[in-house]
Design an enzyme around this catalytic site. Structure first.
Site, PDB file in Angstrom:
ATOM      1  N   CYS A  30      -0.249  32.650  12.856  1.00 56.95           N
ATOM      2  CA  CYS A  30       0.063  33.098  14.217  1.00 56.95           C
ATOM      3  C   CYS A  30       0.303  31.909  15.138  1.00 56.95           C
ATOM      4  O   CYS A  30      -0.526  31.577  15.988  1.00 56.95           O
ATOM      5  CB  CYS A  30      -1.062  33.966  14.752  1.00 56.95           C
ATOM      6  SG  CYS A  30      -0.980  35.575  14.019  1.00 56.95           S
ATOM      7  N   GLU A  31       1.399  31.233  14.938  1.00 56.25           N
ATOM      8  CA  GLU A  31       1.839  30.105  15.767  1.00 56.25           C
ATOM      9  C   GLU A  31       3.352  30.122  15.693  1.00 56.25           C
ATOM     10  O   GLU A  31       3.904  30.247  14.592  1.00 56.25           O
ATOM     11  CB  GLU A  31       1.388  28.762  15.173  1.00 56.25           C
ATOM     12  CG  GLU A  31      -0.049  28.406  15.328  1.00 56.25           C
ATOM     13  CD  GLU A  31      -0.457  28.066  16.750  1.00 56.25           C
ATOM     14  OE1 GLU A  31       0.389  27.614  17.545  1.00 56.25           O
ATOM     15  OE2 GLU A  31      -1.634  28.270  17.064  1.00 56.25           O
ATOM     16  N   GLU A  84       0.805  -1.234   0.000  1.00 56.92           N
ATOM     17  CA  GLU A  84       0.000   0.000   0.000  1.00 56.92           C
ATOM     18  C   GLU A  84       0.827   1.269   0.000  1.00 56.92           C
ATOM     19  O   GLU A  84       0.880   1.977   1.006  1.00 56.92           O
ATOM     20  CB  GLU A  84      -0.854   0.039   1.271  1.00 56.92           C
ATOM     21  CG  GLU A  84      -1.949  -0.962   1.317  1.00 56.92           C
ATOM     22  CD  GLU A  84      -2.683  -0.895   2.655  1.00 56.92           C
ATOM     23  OE1 GLU A  84      -2.228  -0.171   3.563  1.00 56.92           O
ATOM     24  OE2 GLU A  84      -3.691  -1.563   2.772  1.00 56.92           O
ATOM     25  N   PRO A  85       1.507   1.598  -1.078  1.00 55.90           N
ATOM     26  CA  PRO A  85       2.268   2.841  -1.069  1.00 55.90           C
ATOM     27  C   PRO A  85       1.339   4.043  -1.097  1.00 55.90           C
ATOM     28  O   PRO A  85       0.329   4.024  -1.804  1.00 55.90           O
ATOM     29  CB  PRO A  85       3.085   2.764  -2.367  1.00 55.90           C
ATOM     30  CG  PRO A  85       2.273   1.886  -3.263  1.00 55.90           C
ATOM     31  CD  PRO A  85       1.536   0.912  -2.375  1.00 55.90           C
ATOM     32  N   GLY A  86       1.650   5.048  -0.334  1.00 52.00           N
ATOM     33  CA  GLY A  86       0.883   6.290  -0.367  1.00 52.00           C
ATOM     34  C   GLY A  86       1.838   7.399  -0.751  1.00 52.00           C
ATOM     35  O   GLY A  86       1.996   7.752  -1.920  1.00 52.00           O
ATOM     36  N   ARG A 139       3.668  19.401   7.951  1.00 49.27           N
ATOM     37  CA  ARG A 139       4.604  18.339   8.348  1.00 49.27           C
ATOM     38  C   ARG A 139       5.799  18.841   9.167  1.00 49.27           C
ATOM     39  O   ARG A 139       6.149  18.214  10.167  1.00 49.27           O
ATOM     40  CB  ARG A 139       5.078  17.543   7.131  1.00 49.27           C
ATOM     41  CG  ARG A 139       3.947  16.819   6.421  1.00 49.27           C
ATOM     42  CD  ARG A 139       4.443  15.956   5.276  1.00 49.27           C
ATOM     43  NE  ARG A 139       5.017  14.721   5.761  1.00 49.27           N
ATOM     44  CZ  ARG A 139       6.286  14.397   5.644  1.00 49.27           C
ATOM     45  NH1 ARG A 139       7.141  15.230   5.071  1.00 49.27           N
ATOM     46  NH2 ARG A 139       6.722  13.267   6.109  1.00 49.27           N
ATOM     47  N   TYR A 175       0.665  14.466   1.767  1.00 46.80           N
ATOM     48  CA  TYR A 175       0.312  15.040   3.065  1.00 46.80           C
ATOM     49  C   TYR A 175       0.603  16.531   3.136  1.00 46.80           C
ATOM     50  O   TYR A 175       0.998  17.053   4.167  1.00 46.80           O
ATOM     51  CB  TYR A 175       1.017  14.290   4.207  1.00 46.80           C
ATOM     52  CG  TYR A 175       0.661  12.821   4.199  1.00 46.80           C
ATOM     53  CD1 TYR A 175      -0.603  12.415   4.621  1.00 46.80           C
ATOM     54  CD2 TYR A 175       1.546  11.868   3.731  1.00 46.80           C
ATOM     55  CE1 TYR A 175      -0.960  11.074   4.577  1.00 46.80           C
ATOM     56  CE2 TYR A 175       1.198  10.536   3.677  1.00 46.80           C
ATOM     57  CZ  TYR A 175      -0.057  10.147   4.105  1.00 46.80           C
ATOM     58  OH  TYR A 175      -0.412   8.828   4.055  1.00 46.80           O
ATOM     59  N   TYR A 177       5.658  16.996  12.587  1.00 51.09           N
ATOM     60  CA  TYR A 177       6.593  15.874  12.753  1.00 51.09           C
ATOM     61  C   TYR A 177       8.040  16.311  12.800  1.00 51.09           C
ATOM     62  O   TYR A 177       8.935  15.465  12.816  1.00 51.09           O
ATOM     63  CB  TYR A 177       6.522  14.908  11.551  1.00 51.09           C
ATOM     64  CG  TYR A 177       5.172  14.411  11.127  1.00 51.09           C
ATOM     65  CD1 TYR A 177       4.244  13.972  12.066  1.00 51.09           C
ATOM     66  CD2 TYR A 177       4.859  14.326   9.779  1.00 51.09           C
ATOM     67  CE1 TYR A 177       3.029  13.479  11.633  1.00 51.09           C
ATOM     68  CE2 TYR A 177       3.644  13.834   9.353  1.00 51.09           C
ATOM     69  CZ  TYR A 177       2.725  13.420  10.285  1.00 51.09           C
ATOM     70  OH  TYR A 177       1.524  12.929   9.874  1.00 51.09           O
TER      71      TYR A 177
END
Ligand code: ADP
Ligand code: ASP
Ligand code: MG
Length: 860
Positions: A812-813, A742-744, A781, A841, A785
Site C-alpha cells: 500500500c504505497e 571492494e566490489p559488492g 531499489r 540489495y 533510487y
C-alpha cells in the site's frame, strides 16, 4: 501568411534510403497515385541513392590523390544495378551524367586541385542521376511525370562573409514565386526534381548542406504555397529520441514548428534544421512518414501546440568543440564579450551555446556550421589567448531536453540531474525560447545519458494524445529480441519456473555466476586483495563461494563479521575489514579483539576513544571530496555525505594517532555506487597515494567499490581491463603498497533474479498495470533510487511483446512499482515475471512492510 487554400500542390520528399530499392519505389508510386486520386498535383523532390553522397565525397578525395577510377566505377555500377532492379534501362541522360562525372573526376585528378564550385558540381550529380532514374520508373508505372532541374527553381543567396558556405551550405529565397507556380501548373500533374541543389546568381551550382534535401522540399513548398509538405524517410515520424539508438523512443504524433525546429537543431537527423522555417512562415503543415510503411500515422508539424509542459524529446549532437575562456579580470570588464566574439567572427566561426560566469565564458562551436580543422582552431586559440586563458575541450556531445515550457518542469528533473553527477558537465544552457535545456558532456557519455534521461523523462500520461507507440512496439521482431545477448537465466527457464511451483515469489541465485564475477575481479593484476562488501547480499552460500575464490570481506556491522565467521569457518581474521559508520565504541573494541582490520571514519573516534586503539594498526576512511554514483543516495563522498574524514582534519588525526600510539596502516575511500568511469578509482587512488607521505606506516590503499553493473541486458559493461591498467598506474606510484578493491554489487547483482507470480491485471484510464505477488517489500531499489531492472514474462518468454504496462507490487504505497512502461507479452494471472539483476540489495534491503514477508531465497 496562410497557405493558398486553393493550391493543389503537395510536395513529397523522399530520402536516400527511400529511393534505393524496388520495394520502396513501389510505395513511392503508390503515394503519388493516392495524392493524385485525392485531386492534388504532386511535386516529388528526392535525394541521391543512399550512401552516394558519401561516395561522391570519397571520389573527390580519391581524385585529388589521382586515383578516381575505382570509386567512379562503384558509383556508376550502383546506379546501373538500381535501374535493373527497377526494370528500366540506362537512359541517354543517365549515361550523360556518368560521362560528365568521369570527366570532372579525371580533370581533378589531372590538376590535383578542387574548388568549392567544382565540389558542388560533382556532388550535385548524385541527385541528378537518382531523379533521372526516379522519373523513368514513375513513367514505367503509368505516372505522367516531368523531370525538372531544381537549379532552375531555387536561387541560392549570397551568404556574405563566408563564400564557402554560399556554395556548399547555401540558403535560398522562398518568397512566393508566381512564375514557378505557373510553370508547374502548366506541366504534367506530377513533377520530379532534386533535393540538395540550387543555383546562384552567377549560374553556379550550389549545395544546401548535407541532409539539405528536406530544405529543398520546404523551399519549393513555400514558393508555390503548397497545401502540404511531406518528408518521407526511413522512420515513421519524429521520435522522442533517435529510435535506432533508443528502441523505447516514442513516436511524437504532433509538434509545433518551434518544437520540431528545436529537435532538428539539437541533433535529430530526421529533419534538416533549415527546413522548418519556410513551412512555418507560410503555415504549411509538414508531415514525416516512412516510405517502407506508408500506412503508419507519422508526425504532423504545424502551428498548433499541445497544452501543458512536458519533455517531448531527448536529443544528442556529437562532435561539439567547446572553447573556454578564463580570466579573473573579466568581472565587470567592459567589452570583454564583444572582443571575444569579434575574434570568433574574424575566423568565420559560428557560436552556438554560450554560458558565462564572473570569470569564465564557455561557448560551443557547432560542427555543422564550422569547418574545424586543427590549423583553424590553433589560430583561433592564438588570437583568443590575447584576451584570456583559453582551453579547447572536445570532442563533446550536447544532450538536450526539448519540450514546451521546459522551465516549468525543471523541478521534476531532480532525478535526471542526479545522472549528471557521474559526468563532467562542461556547459549547461537553457534556451531563451524555453524549449530546450542542454548539457554538454564528453562525447562518449552522450549515448548513455540520452538513454537514461529518456527512461526517466519520457513517460506519457494517461491517454496522452501526443506521444504515440514506441519504436520497439512498432517494429521489434521476436528474432531481434532473441539476437540480444542471452542472459544466464534465459537458459535455465524450466528450472526457474520449477522453483515457483510451490510459492508465489522467490529470489533465485546462481552461484556459478557469483564465482565467475569473483574470478573476473581476482584476475585483475593490479589488485592485491578484493573484499566482498557483503551488505549487498550476505547469503551464507554466496559468502562461501566468494571466499573459495580468495576474496576477503568488507563488513559494516558486527553482525556481518559474525556472519562471515559462521559461513566460512576457519577464515583468517585479517581477511576481514570492518568499516563501520557512527557505530558505538563497543563494536570497535569487539572487532579489534577478533583481530579483523578496523577502519576509523570520524575524528571523534580518536578524540574520544583513543585508548581503545592503543598499540593497534587501523585504516582511515578519507572523504576525497569526490562523490559519484547512479543516484544521490548511493554517493558516499563529498560535502553532502556523512562518510569519511575530510582531508583538512588529517593533521589532527596524525597528531592524535601519534599521541595514542596508533599506527595508520591503511587508507580507504569509497566514492559511490554504480560507477562505470574507471577514472573514479584512479582519482580516488591518486588522492590516497598523495596522502601516504603524511602516514608513512601505510601498507594498504583501499580504493573502495561501486563497480557499475549494466542494468539492461544490452547495457554497457564496466571495462575491467581498462580499470586494471588504470590501477596499475596508481600502484606504480607507490611500489611497496598493496591495492585493495571492494566490489559488492558487482559480484552478485547479475547472479540473482526475483521471480514473482502475476496476481491481477488492470487497465485504468488507458494505463495498464500488471500486479505481482511481491513488490517493494522484496526489491525497494526502483522505489528508492528509481533503479531500472529488466523485467520479462518468464512463462511467455520469447513471445512478442505487445503490451506496455507498469509492473507493480501488492504494497500500500504508490511508489510500489518494479518498472514503468515495460514492453511485455499480454500477461495473465499465474504467469511468472522475472526481475533481473536482483542479486544485490534485493533481499538484503527487504522488509516486512504491510506484514508481507519478502520473497524467500533459493539457489540453483
Ligand atoms: P533521409 O535519408 O530519408 O533524409 P536521414 O538519415 O537523413 O533520412 O534521417 C532519418 C534518420 O534520422 C533515422 O533513420 C533516424 O536514425 C535518425 N533520427 C535521429 N533522431 C531522430 C528522431 N528524434 N526521430 C526520428 N529519427 C531520428
Ligand atoms: N544527398 C544529400 C546528403 O546525403 C542530401 C540529402 O540526402 O538530404 O547529404
Ligand atoms: Mg535526411
Amino acid at each position: 501568411m496562410s497557405a493558398r487554400a486553393t493550391s493543389r500542390w503537395v510536395v513529397v520528399k523522399f530520402g536516400g534510403t527511400s529511393v534505393s530499392s524496388l520495394a520502396n519505389w513501389r510505395n513511392i508510386a503508390l503515394v503519388v497515385k493516392r495524392r493524385l486520386e485525392a485531386g492534388n498535383r504532386v511535386l516529388v523532390v528526392h535525394s541521391a541513392i543512399t550512401k552516394i553522397t558519401d561516395g561522391l565525397e570519397k571520389l573527390l578525395a580519391a581524385a585529388i590523390d589521382g586515383k578516381p577510377d575505382e570509386p567512379l566505377k562503384a558509383i556508376e555500377q550502383r546506379h546501373r544495378d538500381l535501374t535493373s532492379e527497377l526494370g528500366i534501362t540506362v537512359s541517354p541522360q543517365l549515361q550523360g551524367y556518368f560521362d560528365e562525372l568521369k570527366q570532372m573526376a579525371n580533370g581533378i585528378a589531372l590538376v590535383r586541385e578542387l574548388s568549392d564550385r567544382t565540389r558542388a558540381r560533382v556532388m550535385a550529380n548524385g541527385e541528378l542521376m537518382a531523379t533521372e532514374i526516379g522519373a523513368r520508373f514513375l513513367m514505367s508505372q503509368g505516372v505522367d511525370v516531368t523531370w525538372m532541374d531544381a537549379r532552375d527553381m531555387l536561387s541560392a543567396e549570397d551568404r556574405g562573409a563566408s563564400a564557402k558556405a554560399s556554395v556548399l551550405s547555401a540558403t535560398c529565397s522562398f518568397a512566393p514565386d508566381t512564375a514557378l507556380e505557373q510553370k508547374l501548373d502548366a506541366s504534367t500533374p506530377v513533377v520530379i526534381t532534386q533535393g540538395f541543389i540550387a543555383r546562384d546568381s552567377d549560374g553556379n551550382t550550389c549545395l544546401l548542406g548535407r541532409g539539405g534535401s528536406d530544405t529543398s522540399a520546404s523551399y519549393l513548398g513555400a514558393k508555390i504555397r503548397a497545401r502540404a509538405i511531406e518528408i518521407w524517410t526511413d522512420v515513421p515520424g519524429m521520435f522522442s529520441a533517435n529510435p535506432r539508438a533508443t528502441p523505447a523512443a516514442r513516436l511524437i504524433r504532433a509538434l509545433h514548428y518551434d518544437e520540431a525546429q528545436e529537435i532538428a537543431t539539437s541533433g535529430a537527423k530526421v529533419l534538416h534544421p533549415r527546413c522548418l522555417l519556410p513551412a512555418r512562415q507560410y503555415q504549411i503543415p509538414l508531415y514525416v512518414y516512412a516510405t517502407q510503411t506508408p500506412d503508419l500515422e507519422g508526425t504532423l508539424i504545424s502551428g498548433e501546440s499541445a497544452p501543458g509542459a512536458h519533455v517531448k524529446a531527448v536529443c544528442n549532437r556529437k562532435g561539439i568543440t567547446l572553447i573556454s575562456l578564463d580570466s579573473p579580470g573579466m568581472w565587470h570588464q567592459v567589452g570583454f564579450m564583444a572582443d571575444a566574439f569579434a575574434v570568433f567572427k574574424e575566423h568565420g566561426m559560428s557560436v552556438d551555446l554560450v554560458s558565462t560566469s564572473e570569470t569564465n565564458v564557455t561557448v560551443s562551436l557547432d560542427p555543422a556550421a564550422n569547418t574545424l580543422d586543427g590549423e583553424l582552431l590553433g589560430k583561433l586559440q592564438r588570437d583568443l589567448s590575447r584576451l584570456s586563458n583559453v582551453r579547447v575541450i572536445g570532442p563533446c556531445a550536447s544532450v538536450s531536453l526539448v519540450g514546451r515550457n521546459i522551465r516549468a518542469i525543471l523541478h521534476k528533473l531532480g532525478d535526471a540531474f542526479a545522472l549528471f553527477e557521474e559526468q563532467k558537465v562542461y556547459l549547461v544552457s537553457q534556451a531563451a525560447n524555453d524549449l530546450n535545456f542542454t548539457f554538454v558532456v564528453d562525447e562518449n557519455q552522450g549515448d548513455r545519458l540520452v538513454e537514461q534521461l529518456h527512461d526517466l523523462l519520457i513517460r506519457p500520461g494517461k491517454g496522452d494524445p501526443v506521444m504515440g507507440p514506441t519504436w520497439e512496439q512498432l517494429f521489434a521482431k521476436p528474432e531481434a529480441v532473441a539476437a540480444r545477448a542471452q542472459p544466464w537465466w534465459s537458459t535455465k527457464r524450466d528450472e526457474l519456473l520449477g522453483t515457483l511451483a510451490t510459492r508465489d515469489s522467490a529470489f533465485v541465485y546462481d552461484l556459478g555466476q557469483v564465482e565467475m564475477a569473483a574470478r573476473s575481479i581476482t584476475g585483475l593484476k593490479s589488485i592485491g586483495r578484493a573484499l566482498y562488501a557483503l551488505k549487498a547480499n550476505p547469503h551464507p552460500d554466496i559468502l562461501r563461494r566468494v571466499a573459495e575464490q580468495g576474496v576477503g570481506f568488507d563488513c559494516v556491522s558486527l553482525a556481518e563479521i559474525e556472519r562471515v565467521f559462521e559461513a566460512v569457518p576457519g577464515i583468517q581474521a585479517d581477511r576481514i575489514l570492518f568499516t563501520p559508520n557512527f557505530a558505538p565504541r563497543e563494536e570497535y573494541e569487539r572487532a579489534l579483539a577478533l583481530g579483523v582490520h578496523v577502519t576509523i571514519d570520524n575524528l571523534f573516534v580518536l578524540q574520544h576513544w583513543l585508548d581503545a586503539f592503543n598499540g593497534k594498526s587501523v585504516f582511515l576512511r578519507i572523504d576525497t571530496g569526490i562523490g559519484r554514483g547512479h543516484h544521490h543516495h548511493v554517493k558516499t563522498a563529498g560535502a553532502q555525505s556523512k562518510f569519511g574524514i575530510p582531508v583538512e582534519e588529517l593533521d589532527e588525526v596524525a597528531r592524535l594517532a601519534k599521541a595514542g600510539d596508533v599506527s595508520i596502516h591503511g587508507l580507504h575511500a569509497h566514492a559511490g555506487s554504480g560507477v562505470f568511469d574507471v577514472e573514479n578509482w584512479t582519482q580516488v587512488g591518486s588522492v590516497l597515494v598523495g596522502l601516504v607521505k603524511r602516514f608513512p606506516d601505510v601498507k594498504y590503499i583501499d580504493v573502495g567499490g561501486g563497480l557499475g553493473v549494466p542494468d539492461r541486458i544490452e547495457g554497457r559493461e564496466l571495462d575491467l581491463a581498462r580499470l586494471d591498467g588504470a590501477l596499475a598506474k596508481v600502484k606504480g606510484a607507490l611500489p611497496g603498497v598493496e591495492l585493495w578493491l571492494e566490489p559488492g554489487r558487482y559480484l552478485v547483482a547479475n547472479a540473482g533474479v526475483l521471480l514473482a507470480r502475476v496476481t491481477q491485471t488492470k487497465v485504468k484510464s488507458g494505463i495498464r498495470y500488471v500486479g505481482i505477488a511481491t513488490g517493494m517489500n522484496s526489491l525497494i531499489r526502483p522505489a528508492l533510487y528509481g533503479a531500472h531492472h529488466d523485467i520479462v514474462n518468464l512463462t511467455r518468454y520469447g513471445e512478442p511483446a505487445n503490451i506496455q504496462a507498469n509492473v507493480v507490487g501488492p504494497i500500500c504505497e504508490s511508489s510500489d512499482f518494479l518498472g514503468h512502461d515495460r514492453l511485455l507479452p499480454e500477461c495473465h494471472s499465474g504467469d511468472v515475471l522475472l526481475i533481473a539483476t536482483a542479486g544485490a540489495y534485493g533481499r538484503a534491503m527487504s522488509s516486512n512492510y504491510n506484514l508481507r514477508a519478502p520473497a524467500e531465497e533459493l539457489l540453483i
